[in-house]
Design an enzyme around this catalytic site. Structure first.
Site, PDB file in Angstrom:
ATOM      1  N   GLU A 274     -19.694 -48.857  -4.349  1.00 39.42           N
ATOM      2  CA  GLU A 274     -19.924 -48.545  -5.713  1.00 39.42           C
ATOM      3  C   GLU A 274     -18.405 -48.059  -6.250  1.00 39.42           C
ATOM      4  OE1 GLU A 274     -22.422 -49.732  -6.962  1.00 39.42           O
ATOM      5  OE2 GLU A 274     -23.486 -50.183  -4.914  1.00 39.42           O
ATOM      6  N   TRP A 277     -16.807 -50.830  -7.044  1.00 36.99           N
ATOM      7  CA  TRP A 277     -16.956 -51.653  -8.343  1.00 36.99           C
ATOM      8  C   TRP A 277     -16.304 -50.953  -9.380  1.00 36.99           C
ATOM      9  CZ3 TRP A 277     -18.977 -56.133  -9.405  1.00 36.99           C
ATOM     10  CH2 TRP A 277     -20.220 -56.727  -8.303  1.00 36.99           C
ATOM     11  N   TRP A 306     -25.907 -67.132 -30.042  1.00 43.29           N
ATOM     12  CA  TRP A 306     -27.053 -66.171 -29.562  1.00 43.29           C
ATOM     13  C   TRP A 306     -28.135 -66.328 -30.834  1.00 43.29           C
ATOM     14  CZ3 TRP A 306     -26.584 -64.577 -24.858  1.00 43.29           C
ATOM     15  CH2 TRP A 306     -25.354 -64.547 -24.334  1.00 43.29           C
ATOM     16  N   ASN A 341     -29.117 -47.600 -12.246  1.00 42.23           N
ATOM     17  CA  ASN A 341     -28.421 -49.040 -12.062  1.00 42.23           C
ATOM     18  C   ASN A 341     -29.399 -50.334 -12.001  1.00 42.23           C
ATOM     19  OD1 ASN A 341     -25.901 -50.567 -12.038  1.00 42.23           O
ATOM     20  ND2 ASN A 341     -26.806 -51.126 -10.005  1.00 42.23           N
ATOM     21  N   TRP A 359     -24.686 -60.075 -25.831  1.00 39.35           N
ATOM     22  CA  TRP A 359     -24.539 -59.109 -24.937  1.00 39.35           C
ATOM     23  C   TRP A 359     -23.832 -57.873 -25.823  1.00 39.35           C
ATOM     24  CZ3 TRP A 359     -19.231 -58.114 -24.173  1.00 39.35           C
ATOM     25  CH2 TRP A 359     -18.414 -59.247 -24.346  1.00 39.35           C
ATOM     26  N   TRP A 382     -22.501 -55.485 -18.517  1.00 37.71           N
ATOM     27  CA  TRP A 382     -23.114 -56.355 -19.598  1.00 37.71           C
ATOM     28  C   TRP A 382     -22.611 -57.766 -19.170  1.00 37.71           C
ATOM     29  CZ3 TRP A 382     -27.069 -56.302 -22.510  1.00 37.71           C
ATOM     30  CH2 TRP A 382     -27.855 -54.858 -22.655  1.00 37.71           C
TER      31      TRP A 382
HETATM   32  P1  FAD Z   1     -24.396 -44.162  -7.580  1.00 36.65           P
HETATM   33  O1  FAD Z   1     -25.326 -45.292  -7.291  1.00 36.65           O
HETATM   34  O2  FAD Z   1     -24.409 -42.862  -7.067  1.00 36.65           O
HETATM   35  O3  FAD Z   1     -22.797 -44.683  -7.978  1.00 36.65           O
HETATM   36  C1  FAD Z   1     -21.706 -43.704  -7.616  1.00 36.65           C
HETATM   37  C2  FAD Z   1     -20.614 -44.045  -8.774  1.00 36.65           C
HETATM   38  O4  FAD Z   1     -20.320 -45.484  -8.476  1.00 36.65           O
HETATM   39  C3  FAD Z   1     -21.173 -44.095 -10.007  1.00 36.65           C
HETATM   40  O5  FAD Z   1     -21.195 -42.573 -10.478  1.00 36.65           O
HETATM   41  C4  FAD Z   1     -20.149 -45.018 -10.778  1.00 36.65           C
HETATM   42  O6  FAD Z   1     -19.174 -44.239 -11.211  1.00 36.65           O
HETATM   43  C5  FAD Z   1     -19.831 -46.025  -9.648  1.00 36.65           C
HETATM   44  N1  FAD Z   1     -20.642 -47.157 -10.072  1.00 36.65           N
HETATM   45  C6  FAD Z   1     -21.810 -47.509  -9.319  1.00 36.65           C
HETATM   46  N2  FAD Z   1     -22.303 -48.646  -9.603  1.00 36.65           N
HETATM   47  C7  FAD Z   1     -21.500 -49.122 -10.510  1.00 36.65           C
HETATM   48  C8  FAD Z   1     -21.288 -50.351 -10.993  1.00 36.65           C
HETATM   49  N3  FAD Z   1     -22.088 -51.315 -10.812  1.00 36.65           N
HETATM   50  N4  FAD Z   1     -20.131 -50.784 -11.826  1.00 36.65           N
HETATM   51  C9  FAD Z   1     -19.115 -49.726 -11.888  1.00 36.65           C
HETATM   52  N5  FAD Z   1     -19.291 -48.527 -11.353  1.00 36.65           N
HETATM   53  C10 FAD Z   1     -20.284 -48.199 -10.621  1.00 36.65           C
HETATM   54  N6  FAD Z   1     -21.508 -47.197 -15.211  1.00 36.65           N
HETATM   55  C11 FAD Z   1     -20.788 -46.100 -15.851  1.00 36.65           C
HETATM   56  O7  FAD Z   1     -20.371 -45.273 -15.388  1.00 36.65           O
HETATM   57  N7  FAD Z   1     -20.754 -46.337 -17.225  1.00 36.65           N
HETATM   58  C12 FAD Z   1     -21.237 -47.161 -17.908  1.00 36.65           C
HETATM   59  O8  FAD Z   1     -21.189 -47.316 -19.092  1.00 36.65           O
HETATM   60  C13 FAD Z   1     -22.115 -48.227 -17.271  1.00 36.65           C
HETATM   61  N8  FAD Z   1     -22.764 -49.162 -18.044  1.00 36.65           N
HETATM   62  C14 FAD Z   1     -23.604 -50.247 -17.383  1.00 36.65           C
HETATM   63  C15 FAD Z   1     -24.234 -51.028 -17.779  1.00 36.65           C
HETATM   64  C16 FAD Z   1     -24.736 -52.157 -17.401  1.00 36.65           C
HETATM   65  C17 FAD Z   1     -25.448 -53.314 -18.058  1.00 36.65           C
HETATM   66  C18 FAD Z   1     -24.778 -52.026 -15.823  1.00 36.65           C
HETATM   67  C19 FAD Z   1     -25.443 -53.235 -15.148  1.00 36.65           C
HETATM   68  C20 FAD Z   1     -24.199 -51.074 -15.160  1.00 36.65           C
HETATM   69  C21 FAD Z   1     -23.438 -50.008 -15.893  1.00 36.65           C
HETATM   70  N9  FAD Z   1     -22.862 -49.203 -14.843  1.00 36.65           N
HETATM   71  C22 FAD Z   1     -22.235 -48.128 -15.768  1.00 36.65           C
HETATM   72  C23 FAD Z   1     -22.665 -49.047 -13.682  1.00 36.65           C
HETATM   73  C24 FAD Z   1     -23.874 -48.187 -12.864  1.00 36.65           C
HETATM   74  O9  FAD Z   1     -25.167 -48.600 -13.555  1.00 36.65           O
HETATM   75  C25 FAD Z   1     -23.823 -46.706 -13.186  1.00 36.65           C
HETATM   76  O10 FAD Z   1     -22.390 -46.305 -12.809  1.00 36.65           O
HETATM   77  C26 FAD Z   1     -24.605 -45.913 -12.167  1.00 36.65           C
HETATM   78  O11 FAD Z   1     -26.122 -45.970 -12.478  1.00 36.65           O
HETATM   79  C27 FAD Z   1     -24.522 -44.488 -12.405  1.00 36.65           C
HETATM   80  O12 FAD Z   1     -25.456 -43.702 -11.650  1.00 36.65           O
HETATM   81  P2  FAD Z   1     -24.998 -42.884 -10.430  1.00 36.65           P
HETATM   82  O13 FAD Z   1     -24.111 -42.157 -10.655  1.00 36.65           O
HETATM   83  O14 FAD Z   1     -26.433 -42.359  -9.870  1.00 36.65           O
HETATM   84  O15 FAD Z   1     -24.433 -44.209  -9.406  1.00 36.65           O
END
Ligand code: FAD
Length: 466
Positions: A274, A277, A306, A341, A359, A382
């Site tokens: 993650e 990512w 859209w 997420n 989007w 998005w």
């Molecule tokens: P954990 O699952 O504990 O992951 C650890 C860290 O990894 C997160 O804190 C984050 O920094 C990073 N991470 C995890 N998943 C992703 C991912 N898919 N893409 C990029 N980084 C990731 N994340 C944001 O930080 N800010 C946003 O504005 C944001 N908007 C999103 C919008 C959409 C439509 C989607 C599908 C995802 C988005 N994410 C965003 C990614 C992800 O959903 C969140 O980072 C995650 O839910 C944060 O929860 P956590 O800290 O418990 O994540």
């Protein structure tokens, strides 16, 4: 004091390359943070995020003051204004070097370029550092030295880069003088006063504690639990990471250390992915500036027509679409400033595929509510969901929110929490209350037919190809 550190998206003392470099000069260090309420408003910053940032700028001021480093809060309205105010500050204080960690949005890059021009004329040396990602932005490239646009090969190379370069975290700098009294920002700008209760505790120490607890207690089960919104299976570290209170390097190294200590290896490996990512999307933002300009990564998808947002968009925003999992997700977002997420993907796909709403509207709405709003990840998420992005979900793979709900919230625990109107329904009907019975009072019927709308969306994408 001749060295100035400008804190922006890196609100921490430990593992901060700009701060460490400034301290090494032995020339006296001061710091600043620029408060730009109008800029925040124009870029859809949420009250939750603004309050988080202000609380952390204050916490940073305290940490720095204990090291004898004063942090000045500079008031500016916009980025243009920041350039003026920073130039003035450097002139008045006799600064010889300005240090900052890079940011990659197009507006931030333009601002930094303008500031550098102005400071060059003033004879102030501008020193920039690549801090935001584990492998410095631009370091993970294909064999042809091109940026990756697909996650899996990027992450493979990213992992190899880590093995080859063994990144380290920088320690907290030593004291630069006697402790001083910190300057604090007490006033929350009007537009941002109403915010949800903070999701996480304030400060670097709290962030590290949360990281440690997650790694000790939950990371081992991350692979199994992370998709179930009713389980506290993810770290909820995103507000800290989005605003640089924690660095990706700190997370990676702490996870590797915890992983070495035993436990389920796969959980840690998945969690580290993650972080990859996050780095991937930051690299995309850096290499493809059109992302910052609200343009689709896949240019051909700009031709999609859209639907007008209208009432359907309002129903989505307020959590009244008649699709329980979507409504629960949106209500969680509106109430807490955070969304799980799995639910971000479901809610975003529902908006862009079933409602066929642009989007960009969803992206802006998320930004206006999220405490962890972060351009690179929000845009990446998005565009992935809308099938307009890099590693996009193929346009014909459209989540069915009801099936997702049955799979990832089987007992409807998450729905029951956020959509209390449905709390008494059994585990089957809670996912699709309209099916086989009277819908409990006040809860809407689905605003769209899931199967029909899915077919129509696929046809519209298919037409682009034809
Ligand atoms: P954990 O699952 O504990 O992951 C650890 C860290 O990894 C997160 O804190 C984050 O920094 C990073 N991470 C995890 N998943 C992703 C991912 N898919 N893409 C990029 N980084 C990731 N994340 C944001 O930080 N800010 C946003 O504005 C944001 N908007 C999103 C919008 C959409 C439509 C989607 C599908 C995802 C988005 N994410 C965003 C990614 C992800 O959903 C969140 O980072 C995650 O839910 C944060 O929860 P956590 O800290 O418990 O994540």
């Amino acid at each position: 004091m001749k060295e100035l550190v400008w804190f922006r998206n890196d609100l921490r003392v430990a593992d901060n390359p700009a701060l460490t470099a400034a301290c090494k000069q032995n020339n006296g260090v001061q710091a600043c943070f620029v408060v730009t309420p109008r800029q925040w408003q124009e870029h859809d910053w949420s009250p939750a995020r603004v309050q988080f940032v202000i609380a952390h700028a204050n916490a940073l001021a305290e940490d720095l003051a204990a090291l004898g480093i004063p942090l000045t809060l500079i008031q500016a309205q916009t980025f243009d204004d920041s350039v003026e105010k920073l130039e003035q500050f450097c002139r008045e204080q006799g600064i010889v070097r300005l240090h900052f960690n890079e940011e990659y949005g197009i507006n931030e890059r333009r601002r930094d370029k303008r500031l550098k021009q102005r400071l060059d004329e003033l004879g102030v040396n501008v020193c920039k550092y690549r801090d935001q990602t584990v492998a410095p932005v631009g370091a993970v490239l294909t064999q042809q030295e091109e940026p990756y646009s697909v996650f899996t090969p990027f992450s493979r190379r990213w992992k190899a880069w880590i093995e080859e370069n063994q990144p380290v975290v920088l320690p907290r700098p030593a004291s630069q003088g006697a402790a001083i009294k910190p300057e604090k920002l007490t006033d929350i700008p009007d537009a941002f006063r109403e915010a949800p209760t903070p999701l996480v505790e304030t400060g670097e120490t709290a962030a590290h504690q949360q990281l440690e607890t997650f790694l000790e207690e939950s990371a081992g089960r991350y692979k199994e639990d992370r998709d179930f919104p009713a389980i506290d299976g993810t770290s909820q570290l995103s507000p800290y990471l989005a605003n640089g209170v924690l660095s990706g390097r700190q997370c990676l190294l702490a996870a590797r250390e915890a992983q070495g200590g035993g436990g389920n290896q796969e959980g840690y490996v998945t969690w580290i992915s993650e972080i990859a990512w996050r780095d991937f999307y930051i690299n995309i933002l850096y290499h493809y500036p059109r992302i910052s300009m609200h343009r689709a990564f896949k240019p051909e998808t700009e031709a999609l027509k859209w639907n007008e947002p209208g009432d359907a968009f309002e129903a989505w925003k307020t959590g009244n679409t008649g699709i329980p999992v979507v409504d629960a997700a949106m209500r969680q977002l509106n109430k807490t400033g955070w969304m799980h997420n799995r639910l971000r993907m479901i809610a975003a796909m529902f908006l862009t595929k079933n409602l066929f709403i642009d989007w960009r509207l969803g992206e802006a709405y998320f930004m206006s509510k999220l405490v962890d709003g972060f351009l690179a990840s929000n845009n990446g998420g998005w565009q992935w969901s809308a099938s307009t992005g890099t590693d996009a979900a193929p346009y014909f793979r459209v989540f069915n929110p009801t099936t997702q709900s049955e799979r990832f919230d089987p007992k409807g625990l998450f729905i029951r929490q956020w959509v209390p109107e449905l709390a008494k329904l059994d585990n089957k009907r809670i996912h699709d209350p309209g099916k086989g019975g009277v819908i409990p009072g006040g809860y809407p019927r689905p605003i769209v037919d899931l199967k029909e709308s899915r077919k129509e969306a696929i046809a519209k994408f298919q037409a682009l190809k034809d």
